[in-house]
Design a protein around this motif. Sequence first.
Motif, PDB file in Angstrom:
ATOM      1  N   ALA A  48       0.853  -1.200   0.000  1.00 23.71           N
ATOM      2  CA  ALA A  48       0.000   0.000   0.000  1.00 23.71           C
ATOM      3  C   ALA A  48       0.886   1.246   0.000  1.00 23.71           C
ATOM      4  O   ALA A  48       1.985   1.216   0.560  1.00 23.71           O
ATOM      5  N   PRO A  49       0.410   2.321  -0.642  1.00 21.54           N
ATOM      6  CA  PRO A  49       1.214   3.549  -0.633  1.00 21.54           C
ATOM      7  C   PRO A  49       1.290   4.140   0.776  1.00 21.54           C
ATOM      8  O   PRO A  49       0.263   4.271   1.439  1.00 21.54           O
ATOM      9  N   ASP A 152      -0.109   2.722  -7.918  1.00 23.66           N
ATOM     10  CA  ASP A 152      -1.175   2.228  -8.805  1.00 23.66           C
ATOM     11  C   ASP A 152      -2.381   3.145  -8.717  1.00 23.66           C
ATOM     12  O   ASP A 152      -2.758   3.581  -7.629  1.00 23.66           O
ATOM     13  N   LYS A 153      -2.968   3.449  -9.866  1.00 26.71           N
ATOM     14  CA  LYS A 153      -4.163   4.295  -9.880  1.00 26.71           C
ATOM     15  C   LYS A 153      -5.383   3.384  -9.923  1.00 26.71           C
ATOM     16  O   LYS A 153      -5.411   2.429 -10.690  1.00 26.71           O
ATOM     17  N   ILE A 154      -6.367   3.686  -9.083  1.00 27.49           N
ATOM     18  CA  ILE A 154      -7.603   2.927  -9.209  1.00 27.49           C
ATOM     19  C   ILE A 154      -8.744   3.919  -9.425  1.00 27.49           C
ATOM     20  O   ILE A 154      -8.682   5.061  -8.966  1.00 27.49           O
ATOM     21  N   SER A 155      -9.759   3.479 -10.143  1.00 20.34           N
ATOM     22  CA  SER A 155     -10.869   4.401 -10.392  1.00 20.34           C
ATOM     23  C   SER A 155     -11.813   4.377  -9.190  1.00 20.34           C
ATOM     24  O   SER A 155     -12.059   3.324  -8.599  1.00 20.34           O
ATOM     25  N   TYR A 156     -12.276   5.545  -8.825  1.00 21.25           N
ATOM     26  CA  TYR A 156     -13.185   5.615  -7.681  1.00 21.25           C
ATOM     27  C   TYR A 156     -14.114   6.810  -7.819  1.00 21.25           C
ATOM     28  O   TYR A 156     -13.861   7.714  -8.614  1.00 21.25           O
ATOM     29  N   LYS A 157     -15.185   6.761  -7.054  1.00 21.24           N
ATOM     30  CA  LYS A 157     -16.107   7.894  -7.009  1.00 21.24           C
ATOM     31  C   LYS A 157     -16.228   8.345  -5.575  1.00 21.24           C
ATOM     32  O   LYS A 157     -16.360   7.512  -4.663  1.00 21.24           O
TER      33      LYS A 157
END
Lengths: 172, 447
Positions: A48-49, A152-157
Amino acid sequence: MDENKQKIHYIINLLTNGDKKRWVKQTVLFALIYYFIKLGVLKGYDYAPTPFMWEDEIKFINISYDAINDLNFLLDNNYLNEILLSVKGLNEFIVGYSVGKKIDYNFNQKDKEIIDKTLLENGKLKEIQITEDGIIIKSKREDVEIKITNIDKISYKSKSYIMKVSLWDTGL
Amino acid sequence: MGHRVVKIKNPKVILTEWVPFGKNYMTEFIDRITLREYQRKRIKYFTASEKRDVKDKAIFETSEYQTTVNIIDFVPETSVKFTAEITGDGKKDVFIYVDYLGRCIYASEIIKAEDEKEIISLDNLSFIIPDLILDSSRIMSHLIAPPQRYLLETLYGKIKVYKHVTVLTETEIEINEYTILEISQVIGAVKNIIEVDDGLIIFGDFGIFISHRNPEKFEKFIYYYPFIRSITGVSRDLFFKLNNIASKLEVISSNLESGVDLEDISEIRGELSRIDRELAVIEIVCGYLKEIIEFLNSSYPPNFGDFDLMILEKVEVERKLKRLNYRIIEIENILKSNDSLATSLARLLTTISEDLERKIANQLAENTKYQVALGEAMEVLEIGIFGVYALEAAHVLLSTSGKEEILHHIKILGFPLEFWIILIVTILGVYVGKIIIEYRKKRVLKE
């Protein structure tokens, strides 16, 4: 001892040549752990970052708390030693690890080959260079660049969470 | 990435940080972001640029990251609540609270992450938090005044990575070895866990995780305690920065002792001037912190209900605030000693540089003297050569003229005429040589 703990011990043993006066920098070990998680060598580990002081600057780096947990187990049980090196002109200690008690390595042979191939060339240790974003493992054939600061980029709202906050403590 | 062991319902992520504010900056801030009555239909866009030359351009371009603001309410000169929407990498909406103490709170609720809706894994949340931190830094840098931004950038670089993270959830968490590791991913290594009213507050390296069936109950605690941790974080950053400066000064000092050349001097001068700027920023920030810490200490306990005061007591806030007082005094002392060390090194550098310049000037004068003497000797030699050429020419001309015999018999003062002709031509040759060399010298010097 489970396979992952053995692998961490093996990596440090390989990098220090089993010599108790040689130490692997913590940052290098973290970068290698992240790389071997990505390669599937350290199975079951998560990362995890986390904000971390990397090369004198706070950055988000990919840290594995599972690996830190196992590292702590190895340190607490004297399988590994930890050193804090004070250097003139440096604000922070340099943290290093070396091997303590020897263990028998009986983990997956394929994983061992991947670790050896990553770190050794013609039976000799490859040169490791620390960069602003991670490390580079130098090789006569092809350098391996490990960018531990690549998050890592993850898509979120998300939506704003309206708090009922006001100057409660000042009475203004 | 991830095993997605722990999942929580609609996590609220609340980031807290301290930004240098006072009542003046606060007034200016509120003026800037609010709209007047007659501007109600307008949308204000905010952004920032690092390129200074933009001020000279008739038409300029901006970054894709822009912030718009919707005010919820504000107390003049004191505090403001608003939602901000940042566009650039998608559209994101966040609640922001800022007050004149510099308390900045950013609150978002995560409703979807990858394929997860409502129930979000901590694995995914751990990758969302850096993004929220980055966005909140961008939003604030768009909104605050340039001098405030300068203070923050000098301390933290372009983007501030470290902010206090609070994760709030109504999901009950069972604590065991695996869940602790998962929770560490969002708040850093777990340090302490306390049970409050059938809920849990878990303290990590850089945040807290609150699990309670009624999370709203903790809003006052979240408003108060993470701010103290942020202030503690800033004082730790100042201490770190001062230690860094002390290390640099130590290196400069030993370099000066071991001897330096002119190139080193200009490099060290640059380094000292950077250190000077950093010390000035630390002094300003330290002043702000001192005021806030004094205020928090004098107004403790805050005007909270029994529940919130009970939690504050459990986490020993009063003792932490008192300790902060001592920390800031220590920082002030280190700041003073670093300041005087930097000043004395700058003085020493000036002395060394003047000595070095004097030495170089003396050396140059010696060299010039030597060059002049050498040049004069060369001139005499060249003039002599002119004379020799004239003598040789006269001698050849006389011997080839066939009149040598006649001239030999004409005598003046006992010497034959031939002798006098050669003598006069030689003197003339020397004279012409002198004139030519002086003329050339004048031309070269003029150039």
